[in-house]
Design a protein around this motif. Sequence first.
Motif, mmCIF file in Angstrom:
data_model
loop_
_atom_site.group_PDB
_atom_site.id
_atom_site.type_symbol
_atom_site.label_atom_id
_atom_site.label_comp_id
_atom_site.label_asym_id
_atom_site.label_seq_id
_atom_site.Cartn_x
_atom_site.Cartn_y
_atom_site.Cartn_z
ATOM 1 N N LYS A 507 0.808 -1.213 0.000
ATOM 2 C CA LYS A 507 0.000 0.000 0.000
ATOM 3 C C LYS A 507 0.840 1.262 0.000
ATOM 4 O O LYS A 507 0.480 2.258 -0.622
ATOM 5 C CB LYS A 507 -0.939 0.001 1.200
ATOM 6 N N CYS A 508 1.946 1.260 0.710
ATOM 7 C CA CYS A 508 2.756 2.480 0.791
ATOM 8 C C CYS A 508 4.225 2.110 0.805
ATOM 9 O O CYS A 508 4.601 1.017 1.224
ATOM 10 C CB CYS A 508 2.394 3.286 2.037
ATOM 11 N N ARG A 509 5.035 3.026 0.373
ATOM 12 C CA ARG A 509 6.471 2.791 0.307
ATOM 13 C C ARG A 509 7.183 3.711 1.287
ATOM 14 O O ARG A 509 6.993 3.611 2.487
ATOM 15 C CB ARG A 509 6.964 2.991 -1.115
ATOM 16 N N SER A 510 7.985 4.611 0.785
ATOM 17 C CA SER A 510 8.742 5.492 1.662
ATOM 18 C C SER A 510 7.921 6.726 2.008
ATOM 19 O O SER A 510 7.234 7.300 1.160
ATOM 20 C CB SER A 510 10.051 5.908 0.995
ATOM 21 N N HIS A 511 7.999 7.137 3.279
ATOM 22 C CA HIS A 511 7.318 8.345 3.742
ATOM 23 C C HIS A 511 8.330 9.452 4.044
ATOM 24 O O HIS A 511 8.021 10.378 4.792
ATOM 25 C CB HIS A 511 6.499 8.046 4.994
ATOM 26 N N TYR A 512 9.512 9.359 3.458
ATOM 27 C CA TYR A 512 10.557 10.324 3.773
ATOM 28 C C TYR A 512 10.155 11.739 3.379
ATOM 29 O O TYR A 512 10.379 12.697 4.135
ATOM 30 C CB TYR A 512 11.857 9.922 3.087
ATOM 31 N N LEU A 513 9.560 11.893 2.206
ATOM 32 C CA LEU A 513 9.181 13.231 1.759
ATOM 33 C C LEU A 513 8.129 13.848 2.675
ATOM 34 O O LEU A 513 8.058 15.078 2.805
ATOM 35 C CB LEU A 513 8.665 13.171 0.321
ATOM 36 N N GLU A 514 7.308 13.023 3.319
ATOM 37 C CA GLU A 514 6.293 13.551 4.207
ATOM 38 C C GLU A 514 6.882 13.994 5.548
ATOM 39 O O GLU A 514 6.466 15.020 6.107
ATOM 40 C CB GLU A 514 5.216 12.496 4.444
ATOM 41 N N VAL A 515 7.840 13.210 6.070
ATOM 42 C CA VAL A 515 8.370 13.495 7.404
ATOM 43 C C VAL A 515 9.633 14.339 7.360
ATOM 44 O O VAL A 515 10.091 14.813 8.407
ATOM 45 C CB VAL A 515 8.646 12.176 8.166
ATOM 46 N N GLU A 516 10.213 14.553 6.180
ATOM 47 C CA GLU A 516 11.481 15.287 6.097
ATOM 48 C C GLU A 516 11.407 16.689 6.694
ATOM 49 O O GLU A 516 12.340 17.125 7.394
ATOM 50 C CB GLU A 516 11.938 15.333 4.637
ATOM 51 N N PRO A 517 10.325 17.456 6.500
ATOM 52 C CA PRO A 517 10.296 18.796 7.123
ATOM 53 C C PRO A 517 10.295 18.767 8.646
ATOM 54 O O PRO A 517 10.683 19.754 9.278
ATOM 55 C CB PRO A 517 8.985 19.394 6.580
ATOM 56 N N THR A 518 9.878 17.651 9.257
ATOM 57 C CA THR A 518 9.824 17.572 10.714
ATOM 58 C C THR A 518 11.093 17.012 11.329
ATOM 59 O O THR A 518 11.217 17.008 12.559
ATOM 60 C CB THR A 518 8.640 16.696 11.141
ATOM 61 N N GLN A 559 1.278 -3.700 12.053
ATOM 62 C CA GLN A 559 1.007 -3.360 10.659
ATOM 63 C C GLN A 559 0.028 -2.204 10.595
ATOM 64 O O GLN A 559 -1.005 -2.202 11.251
ATOM 65 C CB GLN A 559 0.397 -4.569 9.933
ATOM 66 N N THR A 560 0.386 -1.197 9.835
ATOM 67 C CA THR A 560 -0.487 -0.050 9.638
ATOM 68 C C THR A 560 -0.242 0.512 8.263
ATOM 69 O O THR A 560 0.820 0.324 7.684
ATOM 70 C CB THR A 560 -0.253 1.028 10.708
ATOM 71 N N GLY A 561 -1.196 1.215 7.747
ATOM 72 C CA GLY A 561 -1.053 1.785 6.410
ATOM 73 C C GLY A 561 -0.703 3.246 6.411
ATOM 74 O O GLY A 561 -0.573 3.843 5.364
ATOM 75 N N HIS A 562 -0.576 3.892 7.593
ATOM 76 C CA HIS A 562 -0.308 5.322 7.656
ATOM 77 C C HIS A 562 0.845 5.572 8.594
ATOM 78 O O HIS A 562 0.937 4.953 9.666
ATOM 79 C CB HIS A 562 -1.544 6.084 8.146
ATOM 80 N N PRO A 563 1.775 6.467 8.246
ATOM 81 C CA PRO A 563 2.910 6.740 9.110
ATOM 82 C C PRO A 563 2.526 7.683 10.239
ATOM 83 O O PRO A 563 1.715 8.582 10.072
ATOM 84 C CB PRO A 563 3.924 7.407 8.164
ATOM 85 N N ALA A 564 3.138 7.464 11.401
ATOM 86 C CA ALA A 564 2.969 8.404 12.513
ATOM 87 C C ALA A 564 4.086 9.416 12.440
ATOM 88 O O ALA A 564 5.247 9.067 12.289
ATOM 89 C CB ALA A 564 3.004 7.661 13.846
ATOM 90 N N ARG A 565 3.767 10.716 12.551
ATOM 91 C CA ARG A 565 4.761 11.760 12.313
ATOM 92 C C ARG A 565 5.436 12.233 13.590
ATOM 93 O O ARG A 565 6.361 13.002 13.530
ATOM 94 C CB ARG A 565 4.080 12.935 11.620
ATOM 95 N N ARG A 566 4.952 11.802 14.712
ATOM 96 C CA ARG A 566 5.598 12.268 15.928
ATOM 97 C C ARG A 566 6.876 11.471 16.164
ATOM 98 O O ARG A 566 7.010 10.338 15.732
ATOM 99 C CB ARG A 566 4.664 12.118 17.129
#
Length: 587
Positions: A507-518, A559-566
Amino acid sequence: MDEEQTAGYREPCVQCSAVDWGVSDEGRFYCRSCHNVIERTREVVDQTFAPGSTRISTIGRGTRVKRPERGREWMICEGFQFILRNQADALLRLGVSPHFKDEVLCPLWRLYLQKSRQAYTDNPVTTCKFKLRRPDSESDSAPESSVMSASETDGETNPPSTAGSNTENSSDWSLCSGSVDAAAYLSTRLKRSRGLMSMKKTLALIHLALIWSREALTLSDLLRLVKEGHVPYVNAYEELPEEMKLDGKDSLIFRVESVPSHRLVHQEAQTLVLFLQLPAFPPISRQSLLHPALLSLRYLTDANLPDELHLWVCRLMARAGMADQTLHTFEPSSHPVLPRYDLQTAAIVIVTLKLLFGLDDHSEWDLSNEAGEQDEPDMFNLRRWYRLLQAALLRAQQRRDQDIARKRWKAKKPLYPTRKAKWTVMKKKRVAEQVQICFERLSSRPAGVQRVGPSSFRFCWGVEDGADGPSLHQKKLDRVLTLKHDVLTPSNTTYWHPALRLCEPRKCRSHYLEVEPTLPRTFVWLLQLFSFLLDVKPADVYEEVLRVERRVFNRKTQQTGHPARRTTRTRTSLRTQRRGRGTAETK
């Protein structure tokens, strides 16, 4: 020289009215002002002709259709075999063990031919049945099914070396393509079902052979050698034998104009190792140069980090259970995933730096201030190291961009997808050569990339000429360590990390672009540094860091389909006692 060859031809050009003629490699006249090609050709005088020595006995009226130059009938796998041989010979010249080619790569290639039913099998596949066009038709825009149709059969068939040859059609086989089975390689269905070879897959096969041989060449090293031109890949077809004529559809198979990424080649290698059904690879022990215990030494040296840091890297591997050779050895049942040795080792070094310095944009600079107040020359200072590496990194990136801009990607022997496109390709080639000559004159330096010797290191540290800066390898880490109860412990007592929960790979691959600003800027810069050293994307290094952190903290992931940003801050205790085991408590 052109004036002599044009023999005083002074007619003006019908396009631009200029009188400036040149002669192409094919002997045709072209205008050097507008590159218009005319029908006039250069006359060649035979110096060996003696009047009266020969006479015409008969006059025959033959066909006026120009027949293509004939080579021999060959198959696509033969072309890939020559390319693999040239790539292996290039690696041997660079210092790879002599048994790599004959004892490892050749058996793997024979196994591939057997698994794909192209050779070494009692049930080979037939190549193609031809449906030739008329000799006067030069259009190659017809669909693949009108050129040739491939069919797989069982039972008694011809051997792969002669399959596809047809006696009655052998005189016109080159009208479709230089090879006899190009259509099968252009069919997506056949290419997937039979696992047919591609240029990208040649690098994957070379990579598997290097791992099996336990050579000190990671995938990033191999791709760097390819990009620098030490291993043939781009325009590798130019080294094929003369009798193997590449024409038409072959250009879509052998012509590549870029080097594939680290991720794509690793995926091809993973697919290939499952297709070949390989047994367990030879173990990667601590004495192997691919093991993180020794490979980390190379990366610490290249990043100009202190040698004392290697001890903490080994302790981190021991804590995470990553020193075991079974984790670094491919085994079909227990460990079916092909390890990425370079990315894994770089991630271990980054996690070690996070343990010692924090890398949260506050702790590392506080430790640097304390080290600067002591004013001891043999003490490691992270701020000084950052400034030194940042300057060297900018210079190296600029050199890389300049080399890419000056590099000549077009082939000296261009391929023509259609016969009508030949003159257009030749005209573009002449224009490109003239523009290159103009740039050489304006810049007073050659336009091509200056070939330098291959090296495993991006930077050179020391006091000699051409070095990127002074060496920090002998610096001490005393200011980042604290002596507690006669045991050296990192002064930094907290460790931050993003959420370590796993995502669904489908369902999802890398979330680096989403979490990079944090993320902390120091940590992001460190990811960019090692991504430059390995020539990969920062997202690849980031995902590997998360895998190492999951093993270090031994968290039960869900297992989850969404990254946690904290981010989570963890209290760590990594000590130097012999069998001491650190504890991790979440704040």
